[in-house]
Motif scaffolding. Structure first.
Motif, PDB file in Angstrom:
ATOM      1  N   VAL A  76       0.859  -1.061  -0.361  1.00 43.92           N
ATOM      2  CA  VAL A  76      -0.283  -0.571   0.265  1.00 43.92           C
ATOM      3  C   VAL A  76       1.168   0.903   0.027  1.00 43.92           C
ATOM      4  CG1 VAL A  76      -1.647   0.887   1.110  1.00 43.92           C
ATOM      5  CG2 VAL A  76      -1.903  -1.113   1.122  1.00 43.92           C
ATOM      6  N   LEU A  77       2.228   1.079   0.803  1.00 46.42           N
ATOM      7  CA  LEU A  77       2.634   2.239   0.731  1.00 46.42           C
ATOM      8  C   LEU A  77       4.045   2.629  -0.644  1.00 46.42           C
ATOM      9  CD1 LEU A  77       4.035   4.465   2.762  1.00 46.42           C
ATOM     10  CD2 LEU A  77       5.619   3.085   3.536  1.00 46.42           C
ATOM     11  N   ASP A  78       3.987   2.092  -1.193  1.00 45.10           N
ATOM     12  CA  ASP A  78       4.553   1.602  -2.417  1.00 45.10           C
ATOM     13  C   ASP A  78       3.939   2.399  -3.732  1.00 45.10           C
ATOM     14  OD1 ASP A  78       7.141   0.506  -1.472  1.00 45.10           O
ATOM     15  OD2 ASP A  78       6.990  -1.052  -2.035  1.00 45.10           O
ATOM     16  N   GLU A  79       2.419   2.051  -3.480  1.00 52.04           N
ATOM     17  CA  GLU A  79       1.358   2.179  -4.368  1.00 52.04           C
ATOM     18  C   GLU A  79       1.001   4.109  -4.563  1.00 52.04           C
ATOM     19  OE1 GLU A  79       0.357   1.085  -7.153  1.00 52.04           O
ATOM     20  OE2 GLU A  79       1.565  -0.680  -6.531  1.00 52.04           O
ATOM     21  N   ALA A  80       1.230   4.008  -2.831  1.00 52.67           N
ATOM     22  CA  ALA A  80       0.896   5.672  -2.614  1.00 52.67           C
ATOM     23  C   ALA A  80       2.065   6.366  -3.167  1.00 52.67           C
ATOM     24  CB  ALA A  80       0.196   5.448  -1.122  1.00 52.67           C
ATOM     25  N   VAL A  81       3.154   5.793  -2.574  1.00 48.36           N
ATOM     26  CA  VAL A  81       4.368   6.835  -2.877  1.00 48.36           C
ATOM     27  C   VAL A  81       4.477   7.118  -4.815  1.00 48.36           C
ATOM     28  CG1 VAL A  81       7.018   6.761  -2.917  1.00 48.36           C
ATOM     29  CG2 VAL A  81       5.570   6.335  -0.949  1.00 48.36           C
TER      30      VAL A  81
END
Length: 127
Positions: A76-81
Motif C-alpha cells: 500500500v505504501l509503495d503504491e501511494a508513493v
C-alpha cells in the motif's frame, strides 16, 4: 470611460503577487536543498546501515488502511508513493507544454504538494 479604482491597482497587485511567488519559490527551493542534505547521505549509506526516519501521520493513515489485513502495508505504501510521484510528474509534464511562462510556473508549483507527499510517504517507518 474611467477606470475603476481596483483596475488602477491591478499592475501593482500583479507585481506584489509576483514578488510573493518569487519569495515562496525560493523558500521551496531552500527546503528542497535542506531535505537533499539530509537524505543524500542516507541514500548513499551502505545497505546494512539502520535508518529510522518516521512520519507519524503517514504511518497512522497507512495503519488505518491496513486494518482489514487484505493487503500488505509495504504494498500500500509503495503504491501511494508511486501515485504521488506520478501525479507530481504529470503536473511537471503539463508545465513543460504550457503556452505561457506564468501558466508553466503555476503548474510547476502545483506539483510541489504531490512531490512532498511522496517524500512523506517514502520516509514513513511502520515498525
Amino acid at each position: 470611460m474611467t477606470a475603476t479604482p481596483g483596475r488602477l491597482d491591478l499592475p501593482a497587485r500583479r507585481r506584489r503577487h509576483a514578488r510573493l511567488i518569487a519569495a515562496l519559490t525560493t523558500l521551496i527551493g531552500a527546503c528542497a536543498e535542506a531535505a537533499g542534505e539530509v537524505y543524500r547521505p542516507i541514500a548513499a549509506a551502505p545497505p546494512d546501515t539502520a535508518v529510522t526516519e518516521r512520519s507519524e501521520e503517514a504511518a497512522t493513515v497507512l495503519r488505518e488502511l491496513m486494518v482489514c489485513g487484505e493487503l500488505a502495508a509495504d504494498d500500500v505504501l509503495d503504491e501511494a508513493v508511486d501515485s504521488a510521484v506520478l501525479t507530481g510528474l504529470l503536473a511537471l509534464q503539463e508545465a513543460r507544454t504550457a503556452s505561457d511562462p506564468s501558466t508553466a510556473a503555476e503548474l510547476c508549483l502545483s506539483a510541489v504538494p504531490h512531490i512532498a507527499l511522496a517524500v512523506t510517504l517514502a520516509s514513513a517507518d511502520l515498525d
